[in-house]
Write a protein that holds these residues in place. Structure first.
Motif, PDB file in Angstrom:
ATOM      1  N   ILE A 223       0.845  -1.206   0.000  1.00 11.15           N
ATOM      2  CA  ILE A 223       0.000   0.000   0.000  1.00 11.15           C
ATOM      3  C   ILE A 223       0.874   1.247   0.000  1.00 11.15           C
ATOM      4  N   MET A 224       1.908   1.240   0.864  1.00  4.91           N
ATOM      5  CA  MET A 224       2.806   2.393   0.886  1.00  4.91           C
ATOM      6  C   MET A 224       3.470   2.568  -0.482  1.00  4.91           C
ATOM      7  N   GLY A 225       3.823   1.449  -1.112  1.00  6.52           N
ATOM      8  CA  GLY A 225       4.429   1.512  -2.437  1.00  6.52           C
ATOM      9  C   GLY A 225       3.478   2.082  -3.469  1.00  6.52           C
ATOM     10  N   PHE A 226       2.210   1.665  -3.419  1.00  5.05           N
ATOM     11  CA  PHE A 226       1.225   2.176  -4.371  1.00  5.05           C
ATOM     12  C   PHE A 226       1.031   3.678  -4.191  1.00  5.05           C
ATOM     13  N   ILE A 227       0.839   4.097  -2.930  1.00  3.97           N
ATOM     14  CA  ILE A 227       0.603   5.523  -2.685  1.00  3.97           C
ATOM     15  C   ILE A 227       1.811   6.330  -3.149  1.00  3.97           C
ATOM     16  N   GLY A 228       3.013   5.818  -2.841  1.00  2.00           N
ATOM     17  CA  GLY A 228       4.223   6.517  -3.255  1.00  2.00           C
ATOM     18  C   GLY A 228       4.362   6.585  -4.773  1.00  2.00           C
ATOM     19  N   SER A 229       3.990   5.486  -5.455  1.00  2.00           N
ATOM     20  CA  SER A 229       4.242   5.458  -6.895  1.00  2.00           C
ATOM     21  C   SER A 229       3.252   6.338  -7.652  1.00  2.00           C
ATOM     22  N   PHE A 230       2.078   6.599  -7.073  1.00  2.00           N
ATOM     23  CA  PHE A 230       1.175   7.573  -7.700  1.00  2.00           C
ATOM     24  C   PHE A 230       1.768   8.978  -7.662  1.00  2.00           C
ATOM     25  N   GLN A 231       2.673   9.197  -6.695  1.00  4.92           N
ATOM     26  CA  GLN A 231       3.232  10.542  -6.522  1.00  4.92           C
ATOM     27  C   GLN A 231       4.670  10.646  -7.009  1.00  4.92           C
ATOM     28  N   TYR A 232       5.120   9.664  -7.753  1.00  2.02           N
ATOM     29  CA  TYR A 232       6.502   9.586  -8.218  1.00  2.02           C
ATOM     30  C   TYR A 232       6.879  10.857  -8.970  1.00  2.02           C
ATOM     31  N   PHE A 233       7.830  11.625  -8.447  1.00  2.00           N
ATOM     32  CA  PHE A 233       8.147  12.896  -9.084  1.00  2.00           C
ATOM     33  C   PHE A 233       9.649  13.138  -9.249  1.00  2.00           C
ATOM     34  N   THR A 234      10.365  13.163  -8.125  1.00  3.70           N
ATOM     35  CA  THR A 234      11.721  13.715  -8.146  1.00  3.70           C
ATOM     36  C   THR A 234      12.644  12.984  -9.121  1.00  3.70           C
ATOM     37  N   LEU A 235      12.630  11.658  -9.078  1.00  6.81           N
ATOM     38  CA  LEU A 235      13.575  10.930  -9.924  1.00  6.81           C
ATOM     39  C   LEU A 235      13.299  11.140 -11.420  1.00  6.81           C
ATOM     40  N   PRO A 236      12.068  10.922 -11.908  1.00  2.12           N
ATOM     41  CA  PRO A 236      11.854  11.168 -13.349  1.00  2.12           C
ATOM     42  C   PRO A 236      12.030  12.644 -13.719  1.00  2.12           C
ATOM     43  N   TRP A 237      11.696  13.533 -12.797  1.00  2.00           N
ATOM     44  CA  TRP A 237      11.837  14.954 -13.100  1.00  2.00           C
ATOM     45  C   TRP A 237      13.290  15.319 -13.326  1.00  2.00           C
ATOM     46  N   LEU A 238      14.179  14.786 -12.484  1.00  2.00           N
ATOM     47  CA  LEU A 238      15.586  15.150 -12.586  1.00  2.00           C
ATOM     48  C   LEU A 238      16.352  14.267 -13.574  1.00  2.00           C
ATOM     49  N   LEU A 239      15.860  13.053 -13.773  1.00  2.00           N
ATOM     50  CA  LEU A 239      16.607  12.115 -14.606  1.00  2.00           C
ATOM     51  C   LEU A 239      16.232  12.275 -16.078  1.00  2.00           C
ATOM     52  N   THR A 240      14.957  12.426 -16.364  1.00  2.00           N
ATOM     53  CA  THR A 240      14.522  12.410 -17.761  1.00  2.00           C
ATOM     54  C   THR A 240      13.613  13.575 -18.134  1.00  2.00           C
ATOM     55  N   GLN A 241      13.192  14.395 -17.161  1.00  2.00           N
ATOM     56  CA  GLN A 241      12.252  15.496 -17.418  1.00  2.00           C
ATOM     57  C   GLN A 241      10.985  15.018 -18.142  1.00  2.00           C
ATOM     58  N   GLY A 242      10.582  13.795 -17.877  1.00  2.00           N
ATOM     59  CA  GLY A 242       9.363  13.286 -18.510  1.00  2.00           C
ATOM     60  C   GLY A 242       9.605  12.641 -19.860  1.00  2.00           C
ATOM     61  N   GLY A 243      10.791  12.819 -20.410  1.00  2.00           N
ATOM     62  CA  GLY A 243      11.083  12.272 -21.724  1.00  2.00           C
ATOM     63  C   GLY A 243      11.684  10.891 -21.636  1.00  2.00           C
ATOM     64  N   PRO A 244      12.176  10.313 -22.675  1.00  2.00           N
ATOM     65  CA  PRO A 244      12.081  10.784 -24.061  1.00  2.00           C
ATOM     66  C   PRO A 244      10.678  10.528 -24.625  1.00  2.00           C
ATOM     67  N   ASN A 245      10.222  11.454 -25.425  1.00  2.00           N
ATOM     68  CA  ASN A 245       8.915  11.323 -26.068  1.00  2.00           C
ATOM     69  C   ASN A 245       7.797  11.069 -25.049  1.00  2.00           C
ATOM     70  N   ARG A 246       7.856  11.781 -23.913  1.00  2.00           N
ATOM     71  CA  ARG A 246       6.847  11.713 -22.851  1.00  2.00           C
ATOM     72  C   ARG A 246       6.688  10.325 -22.236  1.00  2.00           C
ATOM     73  N   ALA A 247       7.699   9.473 -22.392  1.00  2.00           N
ATOM     74  CA  ALA A 247       7.586   8.112 -21.868  1.00  2.00           C
ATOM     75  C   ALA A 247       7.619   8.082 -20.349  1.00  2.00           C
ATOM     76  N   THR A 248       8.198   9.104 -19.705  1.00  2.00           N
ATOM     77  CA  THR A 248       8.226   9.135 -18.243  1.00  2.00           C
ATOM     78  C   THR A 248       7.450  10.332 -17.708  1.00  2.00           C
ATOM     79  N   GLU A 249       6.500  10.808 -18.508  1.00  2.00           N
ATOM     80  CA  GLU A 249       5.647  11.894 -18.042  1.00  2.00           C
ATOM     81  C   GLU A 249       4.594  11.276 -17.119  1.00  2.00           C
ATOM     82  N   PHE A 250       4.906  11.237 -15.799  1.00  2.00           N
ATOM     83  CA  PHE A 250       3.993  10.612 -14.843  1.00  2.00           C
ATOM     84  C   PHE A 250       3.037  11.659 -14.283  1.00  2.00           C
TER      85      PHE A 250
END
Lengths: 305, 309
Positions: B229-256
């Protein structure tokens, strides 16, 4: 093999002479496989940080050589001060610690202890319902309340100050309230009753009887809150996103952006890794000296549900 | 209502009244904070979600238009939902499995267990924004160590972060790598499993796999549920890593989800739409958690209930 229940503790097997003769071939294979996996995993957990630390010592040519060098020679130790002063990281350190981490840690410890006492040691109607609501708030995603809070703080003129990050810490943190309540409940009620008979007020009981007994738990709260604020990126990104107010996290991000904007700018990666290493170091030291506190804290909050 | 509460208050003894007052006083920081930082924003978010609002000018009431647009005509939202559901469905279970296996391994007889435990835990305490920088460098196609090792082994380089097909699996591996918290919780749970159960099973001729499947997993199932449950709640809010690592790219593949919400609110100043996104997120999280709790009765074993019954 995983849970064989021999009465001999693991390490004793190894200390006996000729221990290997007692193991069957399949046991030996399992043992070798186990340590192989353990060591492979351990290397995979540490290698990225080793790479971070050694890359901080490289110069431009050492970054762009192929194959990459793991231990640069000569090592450029002055990358650390140079990178640190490339942007005003002293200011960012001051902001992170003095304006954010310390005040929010003080607030969290005080308010969470107060609230936990109310939930743990005083019997009053409505307490249990409110406590379960308190637990449920842990499930509310921070992003749901973010927009209205930002708008409110903006209207109050609090944006670009540390108030939106620090003030809420003085209203208790559900996670820590839960944890401290667990600790408070383990203290015999007779201790409080004795103090009450002596005429102590509830506040006096909390501060002079209960809190001295749960110092390790308070240490866990302080440690975790300090680490969360030190590691926080999202909060500062939203609320203190102007240069003089940046935290270490925002400063590091800016350093990264500068590096990528200029392309193959000299020392881009080493500077980034140097500052990353410096930011990680206090956390490593904290962890090293307080490993037991860390692990007990996580175990307590995670388990006694 | 007020009358009955008042009457209820009157019927309380002096001591009970005093305790009620003290209880409210001690918990008042949280009570006030709950109203200020949870109840008010939740309700205000409903209102803002029904408006068009850019902070500069006053909000304009537009009814359910934000919700309608998101669901019917927002192409990016569809991609974001797809990415997020993919992420939630895979990252939480894989994280729990990774943490559980690491804990199981550490719970066997090994030399230097506390050293290994500290090392396994380590990635979880390093700031995520630092982790992001380090992985970005490590996975760099030209200068990164990982691709260099691949090349030295005579293999071709892998565009971990620049290939839309590969970037999510890469993030999954990084997520499984930083599971120290869950691992420590599992390790403590494993150490609490009564040894007598294993001894009895050994007498009955059970092998290691049987014991793992029929003792270890059921005894740990409440904690597995908690971590899930903690993992699910956390993964809905996944932000910092994709934001800093890929900025949502490439081609919006990590736009969470959280990235899209952030962009709407703080880059494009569409506070109304962001509030609608926030409420949809809230509803999804609540529904998800309730479903998990409801279905969990089937596969979670609570030892204490058994004892009581």
């Amino acid at each position: 093999m995983i849970h064989s229940s021999s009465p001999t503790p693991s390490w004793q097997i190894w200390t006996r002479p000729g221990w290997w003769r007692k193991l069957s071939i399949s046991q030996v294979i399992v043992e070798i496989l186990k340590y192989f996996i353990l060591i492979t995993l351990a290397v995979s957990f540490l290698l990225p940080f080793f790479w971070m630390a050694t890359s901080a010592l490289k110069d431009d040519s050492q970054v762009y050589t192929f194959p990459p060098v793991w231990i640069p020679r000569p090592a450029h130790w002055n990358n650390f001060p140079d990178a640190w002063n490339f942007l005003p990281f002293n200011l960012y350190l001051f902001n992170t610690v003095v304006k954010y981490a310390v005040p929010s840690t003080i607030g969290t410890v005080l308010s969470s202890a107060l609230v936990a006492y109310g939930f743990a040691r005083i019997r009053w109607p409505g307490r249990d319902i409110l406590f379960s609501i308190c637990l449920m708030t842990m499930m509310v995603p921070g992003q749901v309340t973010l927009i209205p809070l930002f708008i409110t703080f903006k209207k109050m003129g609090w944006v670009n100050t540390y108030l939106p990050l620090v003030v809420p810490a003085y209203f208790g943190n559900a996670y820590f309230i839960f944890m401290l309540r667990q600790f408070f409940r383990t203290i015999p009620l007779e201790l409080s009753d004795a103090a009450r008979i002596d005429g102590a007020s509830e506040f006096a009981i909390l501060f002079h009887v209960i809190l001295p007994l749960v110092r390790p738990a308070l240490a866990v709260v302080a440690l975790f809150q300090f680490m969360w604020t030190w590691n926080d990126y999202f909060g500062p990104l939203i609320y203190v996103n102007i240069r003089p107010q940046w935290t270490l996290a925002l400063g590091l991000e800016h350093l990264r952006n500068q590096a990528t904007q200029v392309g193959t700018k000299v020392l881009a990666y080493p500077y980034l890794m140097a500052v990353s290493t410096i930011i990680t170091l206090p956390i490593v030291l904290l962890f090293f000296f307080a490993q037991r506190t860390f692990i007990e804290g996580i175990t307590l909050t995670g388990m006694k549900g | 209502m007020t009358v009955s509460v008042f009457r209820g208050f009157r019927t309380l003894s002096y001591r009970e009244r005093r305790n009620l007052l003290l209880g409210v006083i001690f918990t008042s920081p949280w009570l006030i904070g709950f109203l200020l930082w949870t109840v008010y924003p939740l309700l205000a978010a409903i209102y803002y979600s029904l408006t068009r609002y850019d902070i500069m000018r006053p909000p304009i009431f537009i009814g359910l238009k934000n919700y309608k647009d998101l669901i019917t005509s927002d192409e990016t939202f569809r991609i974001v939902m797809h990415n997020t559901l993919y992420w939630v469905a895979l990252s939480a279970p894989s994280g729990v499995i990774s943490a559980f296996l690491m804990a199981t391994l550490l719970n066997t007889r090994i030399l230097g267990r506390s050293l290994f435990r500290a090392i396994f835990f380590f990635p979880a305490i390093v700031p995520v924004f630092v982790t992001a920088m380090v992985w970005r460098y490590l996975l760099n196609i030209q200068y990164g160590a990982i691709n260099a090792v691949l090349q030295e082994l005579g293999l071709s380089t892998i565009p971990f972060l620049s290939n839309p097909q590969l970037v999510k699996p890469t993030l999954l591996v990084i997520n499984m790598w930083a599971q120290g918290n869950a691992m420590v919780i599992f390790l403590a749970t494993l150490q609490d499993v009564p040894r007598s159960l294993y001894e009895a099973a050994t007498v009955d001729g059970a092998n290691a796999w049987h014991k793992f499947w029929h003792i270890t997993i059921p005894m740990c199932s409440p904690v597995i549920l908690f971590n899930l449950i903690m993992g699910f709640i956390g993964s809905f809010q996944y932000f910092t890593l994709p934001w800093l690592l890929t900025q949502g790219g490439p081609n919006r593949a990590t736009e969470f989800y959280a990235l899209y919400l952030y962009r709407n609110a703080f880059q494009w100043l569409r506070m109304g739409k962001a509030a609608a996104l926030a409420w949809i997120l809230f509803i999804i999280t609540v529904v998800f958690t309730v479903i998990l709790f409801r279905t969990s009765a089937r596969f979670v074993y609570y030892a204490s209930e058994e004892e009581r019954g």
